[in-house]
Design a protein around this motif. Sequence first.
Motif, short mmCIF file in Angstrom:
data_model
loop_
_atom_site.label_atom_id
_atom_site.label_comp_id
_atom_site.label_asym_id
_atom_site.label_seq_id
_atom_site.Cartn_x
_atom_site.Cartn_y
_atom_site.Cartn_z
N UNK A 218 1.02 -1.27 0.01
CA UNK A 218 -0.30 -0.12 -0.10
C UNK A 218 1.02 0.67 0.03
N UNK A 219 1.84 0.90 0.64
CA UNK A 219 2.29 2.31 0.94
C UNK A 219 3.48 2.13 -0.48
N UNK A 220 3.71 1.64 -1.68
CA UNK A 220 4.58 1.97 -2.70
C UNK A 220 3.53 2.15 -3.57
N UNK A 221 2.49 1.72 -3.13
CA UNK A 221 1.56 2.31 -4.46
C UNK A 221 1.13 3.67 -3.77
N UNK A 222 0.45 4.14 -3.10
CA UNK A 222 1.07 4.89 -3.51
C UNK A 222 1.27 6.60 -3.02
N UNK A 223 2.91 6.16 -3.09
CA UNK A 223 4.22 6.56 -3.54
C UNK A 223 4.23 6.80 -5.09
N UNK A 224 4.29 5.51 -5.17
CA UNK A 224 3.60 5.90 -7.02
C UNK A 224 3.15 6.39 -7.82
N UNK A 225 2.05 7.01 -7.00
CA UNK A 225 0.75 7.64 -7.02
C UNK A 225 1.24 9.32 -7.03
N UNK A 226 2.21 9.77 -7.77
CA UNK A 226 2.98 11.42 -7.65
C UNK A 226 2.85 11.78 -6.58
N UNK A 227 3.82 10.55 -5.62
CA UNK A 227 3.99 10.58 -4.46
C UNK A 227 3.05 11.22 -2.69
N UNK A 228 2.35 10.75 -3.62
CA UNK A 228 0.88 10.60 -3.02
C UNK A 228 1.38 10.10 -0.99
N UNK A 229 2.40 11.07 -0.60
CA UNK A 229 2.65 11.31 0.93
C UNK A 229 0.58 10.66 2.15
N UNK A 230 -0.28 11.69 1.95
CA UNK A 230 -0.89 11.76 2.92
C UNK A 230 -1.11 10.03 2.62
N UNK A 231 -1.62 9.54 1.30
CA UNK A 231 -2.39 9.00 1.23
C UNK A 231 -0.69 6.90 1.82
N UNK A 232 0.27 7.35 1.37
CA UNK A 232 1.90 6.49 2.09
C UNK A 232 1.43 6.40 4.30
N UNK A 233 0.83 7.04 4.48
CA UNK A 233 0.78 7.82 6.31
C UNK A 233 -0.57 6.94 6.60
N UNK A 234 -1.17 6.96 5.87
CA UNK A 234 -2.52 6.14 5.62
C UNK A 234 -2.20 4.85 6.01
N UNK A 235 -1.51 4.27 5.12
CA UNK A 235 -1.00 2.66 4.98
C UNK A 235 -0.47 2.28 6.22
N UNK A 236 0.48 3.26 6.72
CA UNK A 236 1.40 3.79 8.62
C UNK A 236 0.73 2.93 9.01
N UNK A 237 -0.22 4.12 8.72
CA UNK A 237 -1.02 4.00 10.57
C UNK A 237 -2.32 2.90 10.83
N UNK A 238 -3.11 2.39 9.80
CA UNK A 238 -3.89 0.86 9.54
C UNK A 238 -3.06 -0.14 10.31
N UNK A 239 -1.88 -0.14 9.45
CA UNK A 239 -0.56 -0.99 9.95
C UNK A 239 -0.62 -0.34 11.49
N UNK A 240 0.00 0.49 11.93
CA UNK A 240 -0.41 0.33 12.97
C UNK A 240 -1.15 -0.15 13.82
N UNK A 241 -3.03 0.41 13.72
CA UNK A 241 -3.41 -0.65 14.24
C UNK A 241 -3.80 -2.21 13.84
N UNK A 242 -2.93 -2.84 13.72
CA UNK A 242 -2.54 -4.10 13.46
C UNK A 242 -1.67 -4.33 14.28
N UNK A 243 -0.62 -3.74 14.64
CA UNK A 243 0.12 -3.62 15.24
C UNK A 243 -0.13 -3.95 17.22
N UNK A 244 -1.13 -2.46 17.24
CA UNK A 244 -1.38 -2.87 18.02
C UNK A 244 -2.26 -4.03 18.71
N UNK A 245 -3.24 -4.39 17.88
CA UNK A 245 -4.19 -5.52 17.82
C UNK A 245 -3.60 -6.51 18.06
N UNK A 246 -2.51 -6.83 17.33
CA UNK A 246 -2.23 -8.59 17.08
C UNK A 246 -0.20 -8.13 18.43
#
Length: 339
Positions: A218-246
């Motif tokens: 997800x991060x790579x896809x966002x950054x490939x989309x004209x350096x969509x850093x907000x999208x890349x951060x959204x992927x990271x925070x989805x990952x953070x939720x998974x980390x906190x859950x598991x």
Amino acid sequence: DVYFDVSEWDRYGILSKITLDDDSTIARIEADEKKQDTRDFALWKAEKPGEPSWESPWGKGRPGWHAECSVMGKHYLGLPFDIHGGGEDLIFPHHENEIAQSAAAYEIDTPVKYWFHNGFLTINSEKMSKSEKNFFTAREVLDNYDHQAVRFYLVSGQYRQPLDYNDGALQQAIQSLERIKNAMDTIKGRITILERVGSRETEADKKLAEASRKVREGFNAAMDDDFNTPGALAEIFTFIREINTHTNDVGGAAVLREALAILTELMEILGIDLQSKTTEGASEVSSDTLKGLVEFLLDLREEARKAKDFAKADAIRNRLGELGIEVADTKDGPTWKIE
């Protein structure tokens, strides 16, 4: 004066998408009766009193202001070079003219492969302006905010879009970084426990491993989309939720180390290094030494708890807390992090 005749270069307007029939651009350009077209621009300016000047085939004078970029690009980077940045207000006429003179002078299709034009930085939704006295220098901002938080704030918006500077946005960046740091500390604490009690495979291992795979994609896809850093951060925070859950149910240290490595790598791609986190007094102590000391004290605390000497156990925990080391008890044993 020597001017570039824009009508003689058929690709003029390739960057800004203008045509010579478009009169809307003329308002941004200084009119001069020496020009055949208002959009013609100076390659060489004749000498004027009080200005620096050099000898040339056309007499004494100086280069036009667009020339410096073409000359520096060729001299230091070679042509064509990969990336040229600048504010969106430079697309026309400055960068358009830079392309035209470089391509014509050096007989190349384009001097630059990729153009990056950033949106304006505003202050509380108003354009920054020296005349309005509503601007800050980078040094002034860094005197009040950690540089990692400033970096996070800057990548929280897509680079082509305007970005508003205000204290609320910086505070939000600080809080967001804390969420990421806390997730990293959770992983590190669980690894410490598993090193003590041993690994075992659980269902949570598979879920966290899948989350690690998805965040990279997800991060790579966002950054490939004209350096969509907000999208890349959204992927990271989805990952953070998974980390906190598991994380607290993960039984394999290898899965946790992979998740930590991916999170660290993705943040570093955004220019943010969250690996160094020590208290002021511990800054001269190696991380391995600090870890060993804390683990020793936690072992003493566990021995005190088993002996039902809860006063001693609490004293160790409280003293560590005073030193900035937070201890948390889990079903598999204690974990800790530096506050």
